[in-house]
Scaffold this motif. Sequence first.
Motif, PDB file in Angstrom:
ATOM      1  N   ALA A 132     -11.625  -1.735   0.705  1.00 55.79           N
ATOM      2  CA  ALA A 132     -10.211  -1.817   1.308  1.00 55.79           C
ATOM      3  C   ALA A 132      -9.702  -0.682   2.210  1.00 55.79           C
ATOM      4  CB  ALA A 132      -9.337  -1.696   0.074  1.00 55.79           C
ATOM      5  N   ARG A 133     -10.839   0.214   2.952  1.00 56.90           N
ATOM      6  CA  ARG A 133     -10.165   1.230   3.740  1.00 56.90           C
ATOM      7  C   ARG A 133      -9.447   0.598   4.995  1.00 56.90           C
ATOM      8  NH1 ARG A 133     -15.662  -0.216   4.378  1.00 56.90           N
ATOM      9  NH2 ARG A 133     -16.302  -0.548   6.605  1.00 56.90           N
ATOM     10  N   GLY A 134      -9.624  -0.520   5.509  1.00 57.58           N
ATOM     11  CA  GLY A 134      -8.675  -1.079   6.309  1.00 57.58           C
ATOM     12  C   GLY A 134      -7.188  -0.958   6.043  1.00 57.58           C
ATOM     13  N   VAL A 135      -7.006  -1.052   4.862  1.00 53.91           N
ATOM     14  CA  VAL A 135      -5.486  -1.158   4.506  1.00 53.91           C
ATOM     15  C   VAL A 135      -4.919   0.189   4.563  1.00 53.91           C
ATOM     16  CG1 VAL A 135      -3.939  -1.172   2.302  1.00 53.91           C
ATOM     17  CG2 VAL A 135      -5.673  -2.888   2.625  1.00 53.91           C
ATOM     18  N   LEU A 136      -5.676   1.273   4.331  1.00 54.74           N
ATOM     19  CA  LEU A 136      -5.410   2.832   4.649  1.00 54.74           C
ATOM     20  C   LEU A 136      -5.186   3.060   6.063  1.00 54.74           C
ATOM     21  CD1 LEU A 136      -7.837   4.176   2.001  1.00 54.74           C
ATOM     22  CD2 LEU A 136      -5.279   4.316   1.567  1.00 54.74           C
ATOM     23  N   ASN A 137      -6.138   2.467   6.867  1.00 52.29           N
ATOM     24  CA  ASN A 137      -5.897   2.642   8.167  1.00 52.29           C
ATOM     25  C   ASN A 137      -4.765   2.073   8.794  1.00 52.29           C
ATOM     26  OD1 ASN A 137      -8.293   4.008   8.485  1.00 52.29           O
ATOM     27  ND2 ASN A 137      -9.510   2.063   8.458  1.00 52.29           N
ATOM     28  N   TYR A 138      -4.255   0.893   8.396  1.00 56.13           N
ATOM     29  CA  TYR A 138      -3.006   0.452   8.651  1.00 56.13           C
ATOM     30  C   TYR A 138      -1.699   1.183   8.484  1.00 56.13           C
ATOM     31  CZ  TYR A 138      -4.366  -4.142  10.705  1.00 56.13           C
ATOM     32  OH  TYR A 138      -4.685  -5.294  11.569  1.00 56.13           O
ATOM     33  N   ARG A 139      -1.927   1.779   7.090  1.00 50.14           N
ATOM     34  CA  ARG A 139      -0.920   2.618   6.745  1.00 50.14           C
ATOM     35  C   ARG A 139      -0.760   3.962   7.512  1.00 50.14           C
ATOM     36  NH1 ARG A 139      -1.404   0.634   0.945  1.00 50.14           N
ATOM     37  NH2 ARG A 139       0.097  -0.964   1.008  1.00 50.14           N
ATOM     38  N   LEU A 140      -1.812   4.284   8.042  1.00 48.94           N
ATOM     39  CA  LEU A 140      -1.898   5.556   8.728  1.00 48.94           C
ATOM     40  C   LEU A 140      -1.421   5.270  10.150  1.00 48.94           C
ATOM     41  CD1 LEU A 140      -5.075   7.035   7.287  1.00 48.94           C
ATOM     42  CD2 LEU A 140      -2.783   7.953   7.376  1.00 48.94           C
ATOM     43  N   ASP A 141      -1.455   4.066  10.712  1.00 48.48           N
ATOM     44  CA  ASP A 141      -0.884   3.897  12.014  1.00 48.48           C
ATOM     45  C   ASP A 141       0.367   3.568  12.126  1.00 48.48           C
ATOM     46  OD1 ASP A 141      -0.870   2.685  14.803  1.00 48.48           O
ATOM     47  OD2 ASP A 141      -2.169   0.734  14.208  1.00 48.48           O
ATOM     48  N   ALA A 142       0.872   4.725  12.955  1.00 51.74           N
ATOM     49  CA  ALA A 142       2.618   4.686  13.047  1.00 51.74           C
ATOM     50  C   ALA A 142       3.070   3.496  13.804  1.00 51.74           C
ATOM     51  CB  ALA A 142       2.748   6.171  13.761  1.00 51.74           C
ATOM     52  N   SER A 143       2.012   3.056  14.627  1.00 51.54           N
ATOM     53  CA  SER A 143       2.522   1.768  15.419  1.00 51.54           C
ATOM     54  C   SER A 143       2.752   0.612  14.618  1.00 51.54           C
ATOM     55  CB  SER A 143       1.594   1.194  16.816  1.00 51.54           C
ATOM     56  OG  SER A 143       0.433   0.963  15.857  1.00 51.54           O
ATOM     57  N   VAL A 144       2.222   0.386  13.522  1.00 51.60           N
ATOM     58  CA  VAL A 144       2.630  -0.709  12.334  1.00 51.60           C
ATOM     59  C   VAL A 144       4.080  -0.202  11.977  1.00 51.60           C
ATOM     60  CG1 VAL A 144       1.995  -1.831  10.495  1.00 51.60           C
ATOM     61  CG2 VAL A 144       0.247  -0.958  12.057  1.00 51.60           C
ATOM     62  N   PRO A 145       4.917  -1.336  12.161  1.00 50.56           N
ATOM     63  CA  PRO A 145       6.482  -0.944  11.222  1.00 50.56           C
ATOM     64  C   PRO A 145       6.330  -0.790   9.923  1.00 50.56           C
ATOM     65  CG  PRO A 145       6.082  -3.360  12.082  1.00 50.56           C
ATOM     66  CD  PRO A 145       5.028  -2.533  12.630  1.00 50.56           C
ATOM     67  N   GLU A 146       7.211   0.084   9.414  1.00 52.28           N
ATOM     68  CA  GLU A 146       7.383   0.323   7.963  1.00 52.28           C
ATOM     69  C   GLU A 146       8.598  -0.550   7.297  1.00 52.28           C
ATOM     70  OE1 GLU A 146       7.734   4.045   4.821  1.00 52.28           O
ATOM     71  OE2 GLU A 146       8.706   4.294   6.821  1.00 52.28           O
ATOM     72  N   LEU A 147       8.152  -0.994   6.056  1.00 54.03           N
ATOM     73  CA  LEU A 147       9.054  -1.828   5.341  1.00 54.03           C
ATOM     74  C   LEU A 147       9.004  -1.182   4.000  1.00 54.03           C
ATOM     75  CD1 LEU A 147      11.164  -4.163   5.003  1.00 54.03           C
ATOM     76  CD2 LEU A 147       9.424  -5.366   4.288  1.00 54.03           C
ATOM     77  N   ARG A 148      10.193  -0.764   3.398  1.00 54.83           N
ATOM     78  CA  ARG A 148      10.541  -0.187   2.178  1.00 54.83           C
ATOM     79  C   ARG A 148      11.298  -1.169   1.395  1.00 54.83           C
ATOM     80  NH1 ARG A 148      13.304   5.230   2.682  1.00 54.83           N
ATOM     81  NH2 ARG A 148      14.283   3.919   4.277  1.00 54.83           N
ATOM     82  N   LEU A 149      10.805  -1.961   0.470  1.00 62.97           N
ATOM     83  CA  LEU A 149      11.478  -3.089  -0.049  1.00 62.97           C
ATOM     84  C   LEU A 149      12.009  -2.737  -1.468  1.00 62.97           C
ATOM     85  CD1 LEU A 149      12.459  -6.260  -0.238  1.00 62.97           C
ATOM     86  CD2 LEU A 149      10.098  -6.642  -1.125  1.00 62.97           C
ATOM     87  N   GLY A 150      12.935  -2.772  -2.100  1.00 63.41           N
ATOM     88  CA  GLY A 150      13.619  -2.443  -3.022  1.00 63.41           C
ATOM     89  C   GLY A 150      13.798  -3.987  -4.135  1.00 63.41           C
ATOM     90  N   LEU A 151      13.161  -4.078  -5.234  1.00 64.59           N
ATOM     91  CA  LEU A 151      13.340  -5.417  -5.828  1.00 64.59           C
ATOM     92  C   LEU A 151      13.967  -5.019  -7.221  1.00 64.59           C
ATOM     93  CD1 LEU A 151      12.308  -8.315  -6.058  1.00 64.59           C
ATOM     94  CD2 LEU A 151      10.297  -7.275  -6.825  1.00 64.59           C
ATOM     95  N   LEU A 152      14.956  -5.738  -7.609  1.00 63.54           N
ATOM     96  CA  LEU A 152      15.680  -5.989  -8.904  1.00 63.54           C
ATOM     97  C   LEU A 152      15.036  -7.104  -9.875  1.00 63.54           C
ATOM     98  CD1 LEU A 152      17.683  -4.665 -10.892  1.00 63.54           C
ATOM     99  CD2 LEU A 152      19.501  -5.689  -9.446  1.00 63.54           C
ATOM    100  N   LEU A 153      14.624  -6.692 -10.931  1.00 66.16           N
ATOM    101  CA  LEU A 153      14.248  -7.648 -11.729  1.00 66.16           C
ATOM    102  C   LEU A 153      14.657  -7.404 -13.318  1.00 66.16           C
ATOM    103  CD1 LEU A 153      10.447  -7.920 -10.825  1.00 66.16           C
ATOM    104  CD2 LEU A 153      12.148  -9.316 -10.063  1.00 66.16           C
ATOM    105  N   LEU A 154      14.514  -8.547 -14.271  1.00 69.08           N
ATOM    106  CA  LEU A 154      15.177  -8.156 -15.513  1.00 69.08           C
ATOM    107  C   LEU A 154      14.101  -8.340 -16.425  1.00 69.08           C
ATOM    108  CD1 LEU A 154      17.531 -11.399 -15.297  1.00 69.08           C
ATOM    109  CD2 LEU A 154      17.987  -9.168 -15.264  1.00 69.08           C
ATOM    110  N   LYS A 155      14.167  -7.681 -17.743  1.00 66.28           N
ATOM    111  CA  LYS A 155      13.274  -7.905 -18.892  1.00 66.28           C
ATOM    112  C   LYS A 155      11.726  -7.359 -18.604  1.00 66.28           C
ATOM    113  CE  LYS A 155      16.116 -11.991 -20.571  1.00 66.28           C
ATOM    114  NZ  LYS A 155      16.001 -13.202 -21.137  1.00 66.28           N
ATOM    115  N   GLU A 156      11.655  -6.135 -18.594  1.00 65.83           N
ATOM    116  CA  GLU A 156      10.276  -5.562 -18.221  1.00 65.83           C
ATOM    117  C   GLU A 156       9.273  -6.406 -18.873  1.00 65.83           C
ATOM    118  OE1 GLU A 156       8.500  -1.202 -16.691  1.00 65.83           O
ATOM    119  OE2 GLU A 156      10.477  -1.405 -17.875  1.00 65.83           O
ATOM    120  N   LYS A 157       9.420  -6.557 -20.175  1.00 64.08           N
ATOM    121  CA  LYS A 157       8.281  -6.724 -21.030  1.00 64.08           C
ATOM    122  C   LYS A 157       8.120  -8.418 -21.029  1.00 64.08           C
ATOM    123  CE  LYS A 157       8.543  -2.651 -23.695  1.00 64.08           C
ATOM    124  NZ  LYS A 157       8.794  -1.929 -25.094  1.00 64.08           N
TER     125      LYS A 157
END
Length: 342
Positions: A50-75
């Motif tokens: 899975a090292r390719g995933v890390l390389n993508y995260r290090l590539d500043a040219s790839v846009p960042e998306l921080r997603l917030g997710l609201l759910l219910l009933k954790e268990k």
Amino acid sequence: MARRATIKDVARASGLSTATIDRALNGRTKVREETLRKIAEAAREVGYHARGVLNYRLDASVPELRLGLLLLKEKQPFYKAFRAEAERAIAARTDIRGSVTIRFAQSQSPAEFAELLSELGRVSDAVAGIAVNHPALDKAVGDLKSKGVPTFSLLNDFAQGIRRSYIGLNNIKVGRQAAWMLTQTASPGKVAIFVGGNRWHGHDLREVGFRAFMRENAPGYETLEALVNLETRQLTYEATLNLLDRHPDLRGIYVAGGGMEGAIAALREARPPGKVRLVVNEVTPDSRAALLDGYIQMVLVTPLQELCQSTIDLAIKARAEPNETAFEQHFLDPRIVLPEII
């Protein structure tokens, strides 16, 4: 054959914990760039797949998306599966440096939903969630919109005309499908429907679809007044036992939201399998067992993989087109599960 490298090998080579490696790979929390580079180098050394995933995260040219997710009933099994699928979907993307922050509401309080949405909006580029309909949600979503944070309603459509998109099932069709199944498997007579409460717009629509189908196509069936269960097992259990006592000729039940475990338990206690036909939503250990035992005739299942992928796609689109004003409805087709294919 050479042994395949694991996270433990990466941790050993980098001098970091396996928990840190896991966070870096799955994007659950922000990991410093220096740490990412250290992990990426160690992954390269040991040949971790899975090292390719890390390389993508290090590539500043790839846009960042921080997603917030609201759910219910954790268990609850459905929301556990939802969380896992959301984390899996964001980690699999190579077109973004994605991460997801997940919060779980502990009640059905509009104030709590609004507070959690606002909290997620402070650390996210886009927010998606399951919440009730209430003016407090309209205000929270409006505030996020004014700050350039688009909001997506999932499964239950809230803040209509303010949120960016609704992503989920066509709830009127879901109600009609449930009614169709009951009319195909139960003889004419009385049928009942449970809804979570009047703040769940999706449940209202399912009831509308259910009643419309019965009225148009099944004149021999009488749909009783809807029962509110607040999506809880205990209320549904008690109400189902009362329903069976008051209507010994009851032919079918549709649980339009949560709480189906209570209906299953009551039917197991008071009726033989198949005597009262039952339709529910989502496959869980309880509904799977009830399908196999003949207490449930059909389960309507939300396609979580498609839901999470669509949410990420639309969040990326919203980030790229911040001035777009279209208020979309993005309908997904449910998966229908019957006893013979479980």
